[in-house]
Design a protein around this motif. Structure first.
Motif, mmCIF file in Angstrom:
data_model
loop_
_atom_site.group_PDB
_atom_site.id
_atom_site.type_symbol
_atom_site.label_atom_id
_atom_site.label_comp_id
_atom_site.label_asym_id
_atom_site.label_seq_id
_atom_site.Cartn_x
_atom_site.Cartn_y
_atom_site.Cartn_z
ATOM 1 N N PRO A 191 -3.100 127.000 -0.077
ATOM 2 C CA PRO A 191 -2.241 125.837 -0.333
ATOM 3 C C PRO A 191 -2.735 124.978 -1.492
ATOM 4 O O PRO A 191 -1.923 124.460 -2.273
ATOM 5 N N ASP A 192 -4.059 124.827 -1.634
ATOM 6 C CA ASP A 192 -4.590 124.022 -2.734
ATOM 7 C C ASP A 192 -4.280 124.658 -4.086
ATOM 8 O O ASP A 192 -3.857 123.975 -5.027
ATOM 9 N N ALA A 193 -4.478 125.974 -4.192
ATOM 10 C CA ALA A 193 -4.207 126.668 -5.450
ATOM 11 C C ALA A 193 -2.714 126.655 -5.770
ATOM 12 O O ALA A 193 -2.312 126.473 -6.927
ATOM 13 N N TYR A 194 -1.900 126.830 -4.744
ATOM 14 C CA TYR A 194 -0.456 126.814 -4.943
ATOM 15 C C TYR A 194 0.012 125.434 -5.395
ATOM 16 O O TYR A 194 0.869 125.307 -6.285
ATOM 17 N N PHE A 195 -0.564 124.384 -4.813
ATOM 18 C CA PHE A 195 -0.214 123.015 -5.183
ATOM 19 C C PHE A 195 -0.572 122.748 -6.640
ATOM 20 O O PHE A 195 0.226 122.169 -7.394
ATOM 21 N N ARG A 196 -1.776 123.169 -7.046
ATOM 22 C CA ARG A 196 -2.196 122.959 -8.443
ATOM 23 C C ARG A 196 -1.282 123.713 -9.404
ATOM 24 O O ARG A 196 -0.904 123.187 -10.462
ATOM 25 N N GLN A 197 -0.930 124.932 -9.043
ATOM 26 C CA GLN A 197 -0.045 125.730 -9.892
ATOM 27 C C GLN A 197 1.329 125.080 -10.006
ATOM 28 O O GLN A 197 1.898 124.994 -11.098
ATOM 29 N N ALA A 198 1.842 124.611 -8.878
ATOM 30 C CA ALA A 198 3.167 123.982 -8.877
ATOM 31 C C ALA A 198 3.152 122.689 -9.689
ATOM 32 O O ALA A 198 4.080 122.409 -10.461
ATOM 33 N N LEU A 199 2.085 121.903 -9.544
ATOM 34 C CA LEU A 199 1.986 120.643 -10.273
ATOM 35 C C LEU A 199 1.908 120.883 -11.777
ATOM 36 O O LEU A 199 2.530 120.175 -12.577
ATOM 37 N N THR A 200 1.152 121.908 -12.175
ATOM 38 C CA THR A 200 1.054 122.251 -13.592
ATOM 39 C C THR A 200 2.411 122.676 -14.141
ATOM 40 O O THR A 200 2.819 122.259 -15.233
ATOM 41 N N THR A 201 3.131 123.484 -13.373
ATOM 42 C CA THR A 201 4.445 123.957 -13.801
ATOM 43 C C THR A 201 5.421 122.797 -13.958
ATOM 44 O O THR A 201 6.161 122.711 -14.945
ATOM 45 N N VAL A 202 5.412 121.903 -12.967
ATOM 46 C CA VAL A 202 6.321 120.763 -13.013
ATOM 47 C C VAL A 202 5.990 119.852 -14.193
ATOM 48 O O VAL A 202 6.879 119.345 -14.884
ATOM 49 N N THR A 203 4.706 119.637 -14.444
ATOM 50 C CA THR A 203 4.276 118.768 -15.542
ATOM 51 C C THR A 203 4.739 119.299 -16.894
ATOM 52 O O THR A 203 5.025 118.529 -17.818
ATOM 53 N N GLN A 204 4.834 120.615 -17.008
ATOM 54 C CA GLN A 204 5.235 121.232 -18.276
ATOM 55 C C GLN A 204 6.747 121.237 -18.481
ATOM 56 O O GLN A 204 7.223 121.530 -19.573
ATOM 57 N N ALA A 205 7.495 120.910 -17.413
ATOM 58 C CA ALA A 205 8.955 120.876 -17.531
ATOM 59 C C ALA A 205 9.382 119.533 -18.123
ATOM 60 O O ALA A 205 9.097 118.488 -17.543
ATOM 61 N N PRO A 206 10.036 119.519 -19.309
ATOM 62 C CA PRO A 206 10.396 118.254 -19.975
ATOM 63 C C PRO A 206 11.198 117.308 -19.083
ATOM 64 O O PRO A 206 10.982 116.097 -19.104
ATOM 65 N N GLN A 207 12.113 117.860 -18.289
ATOM 66 C CA GLN A 207 12.971 117.016 -17.477
ATOM 67 C C GLN A 207 12.231 116.368 -16.307
ATOM 68 O O GLN A 207 12.722 115.419 -15.700
ATOM 69 N N ALA A 208 11.033 116.887 -15.997
ATOM 70 C CA ALA A 208 10.275 116.350 -14.867
ATOM 71 C C ALA A 208 9.030 115.589 -15.291
ATOM 72 O O ALA A 208 8.423 114.890 -14.476
ATOM 73 N N ALA A 209 8.643 115.714 -16.548
ATOM 74 C CA ALA A 209 7.377 115.127 -17.008
ATOM 75 C C ALA A 209 7.319 113.615 -16.793
ATOM 76 O O ALA A 209 6.298 113.075 -16.356
ATOM 77 N N ASP A 210 8.423 112.915 -17.085
ATOM 78 C CA ASP A 210 8.425 111.460 -16.940
ATOM 79 C C ASP A 210 8.254 111.047 -15.481
ATOM 80 O O ASP A 210 7.549 110.079 -15.175
ATOM 81 N N VAL A 211 8.917 111.762 -14.595
ATOM 82 C CA VAL A 211 8.821 111.441 -13.167
ATOM 83 C C VAL A 211 7.395 111.642 -12.683
ATOM 84 O O VAL A 211 6.845 110.822 -11.938
ATOM 85 N N VAL A 212 6.774 112.750 -13.110
ATOM 86 C CA VAL A 212 5.398 113.020 -12.724
ATOM 87 C C VAL A 212 4.471 111.940 -13.269
ATOM 88 O O VAL A 212 3.565 111.462 -12.569
ATOM 89 N N LYS A 213 4.697 111.530 -14.508
ATOM 90 C CA LYS A 213 3.873 110.495 -15.125
ATOM 91 C C LYS A 213 3.968 109.183 -14.351
ATOM 92 O O LYS A 213 2.962 108.510 -14.108
ATOM 93 N N GLU A 214 5.172 108.825 -13.969
ATOM 94 C CA GLU A 214 5.395 107.581 -13.238
ATOM 95 C C GLU A 214 4.751 107.587 -11.851
ATOM 96 O O GLU A 214 4.465 106.526 -11.301
ATOM 97 N N SER A 215 4.547 108.761 -11.305
ATOM 98 C CA SER A 215 4.014 108.844 -9.940
ATOM 99 C C SER A 215 2.507 109.101 -9.898
ATOM 100 O O SER A 215 1.948 109.318 -8.829
ATOM 101 N N GLU A 216 1.862 109.077 -11.070
ATOM 102 C CA GLU A 216 0.424 109.374 -11.105
ATOM 103 C C GLU A 216 -0.388 108.418 -10.236
ATOM 104 O O GLU A 216 -1.312 108.816 -9.546
ATOM 105 N N ASP A 217 -0.047 107.114 -10.273
ATOM 106 C CA ASP A 217 -0.806 106.162 -9.471
ATOM 107 C C ASP A 217 -0.597 106.386 -7.983
ATOM 108 O O ASP A 217 -1.514 106.216 -7.176
#
Length: 263
Positions: A191-217
């Motif tokens: 689950p930890d490796a899958y989570f990291r992989q999914a987070l990396t994939t989402v971060t690289q998606a332009p349409q999702a990058a802003d949402v991920v950035k806003e939720s960092e805190d």
């Protein structure tokens, strides 16, 4: 309540005494009974999932013909309903009659047990919304939940809503957690490796990058070094929020009752 293709008059294996029948009469295959068939069904569903389950697959596991299984159940749906109730067997249920135990602790214990069941048996989630859930083990769980919620001090008209708030939350949380673990295992990752992989994939998606950035805190403040630790923290905090809400509503009802008495 969703039907699964059976006659509406026969939509539960627990009705009309059918669940108590040990077979269809003489000539049943030796070495089989409903208990063993149900146990193997649960084991197969845990190992292979609902989509791959079939009466033929079950029969092969039991080393009998598929027709042999039908000596003990009329349909595949009947067997799935038996398996669903079997997962609730052995749950450690608190005693609502014990006045030395706080209802909050009892409610937390029930919520955690239900979550663990949903995670341990991911196939339970879709079946729970398909069948009536009137088997003896689930009824024992439901009765205990109802008795504990009655101890909260909420007015009677709020008991069903409080039960739904807590246990529909647990249902959703446990379902998502169980499916996440299943998906991780399916691709050969923890689950930890899958989570990291999914987070990396989402971060690289332009349409999702802003949402991920806003939720960092928010992500940073969750705490925990592993996915499991994050799940535990989120679950406990959310459950505390729900219990605090129940306390607040019970206090509001008590205050309204006192005000009405004084007026």
């Amino acid at each position: 309540m969703a039907e699964t293709g059976k006659d509406a008059k026969h939509h539960s294996v627990w009705l009309e005494g059918r669940a108590r029948r040990r077979g269809r009469g003489g000539g049943q295959p030796s070495g089989l009974d409903r208990t063993r068939i149900t146990e193997v069904t649960v084991r197969l569903l845990d190992a292979e999932g609902l989509a791959k389950f079939s009466m033929r697959r079950l029969a092969a596991e039991l080393n009998v013909t598929a027709m042999s299984v039908y000596w003990y159940v009329d349909t595949k749906d009947d067997l799935l309903e038996l398996a669903l109730d079997a997962t609730f067997e052995g749950m450690r249920l608190p005693d609502p009659a014990r006045q030395d135990e706080d209802w909050r602790d009892q409610l937390r214990a029930l919520a955690r047990s239900y979550r663990a069941l949903l995670v341990r048996h991911p196939w339970v989630s879709p079946l729970a919304g398909t069948f009536l859930n009137i088997g003896p083990n689930h009824l024992a769980f439901s009765r205990t939940v109802q008795q504990v919620v009655r101890r909260t001090g909420l007015p009677t008209h709020g008991l069903a809503a409080a039960t739904s708030a807590v246990f529909q939350f647990v249902y959703g949380y446990g379902t998502i957690e169980g499916h996440f673990i299943t998906r991780s295992a399916a691709v050969g990752l923890t689950p930890d490796a899958y989570f990291r992989q999914a987070l990396t994939t989402v971060t690289q998606a332009p349409q999702a990058a802003d949402v991920v950035k806003e939720s960092e805190d928010i992500m940073a403040a969750r705490g925990g070094d592993t996915v499991e630790e994050m799940w535990e923290r989120d679950f406990d905090y959310a459950l505390d929020l729900l219990i605090a809400g129940i306390e607040a509503m019970a206090a509001r009802a008590e205050a309204a009752k006192a005000e009405a008495k004084d007026s």
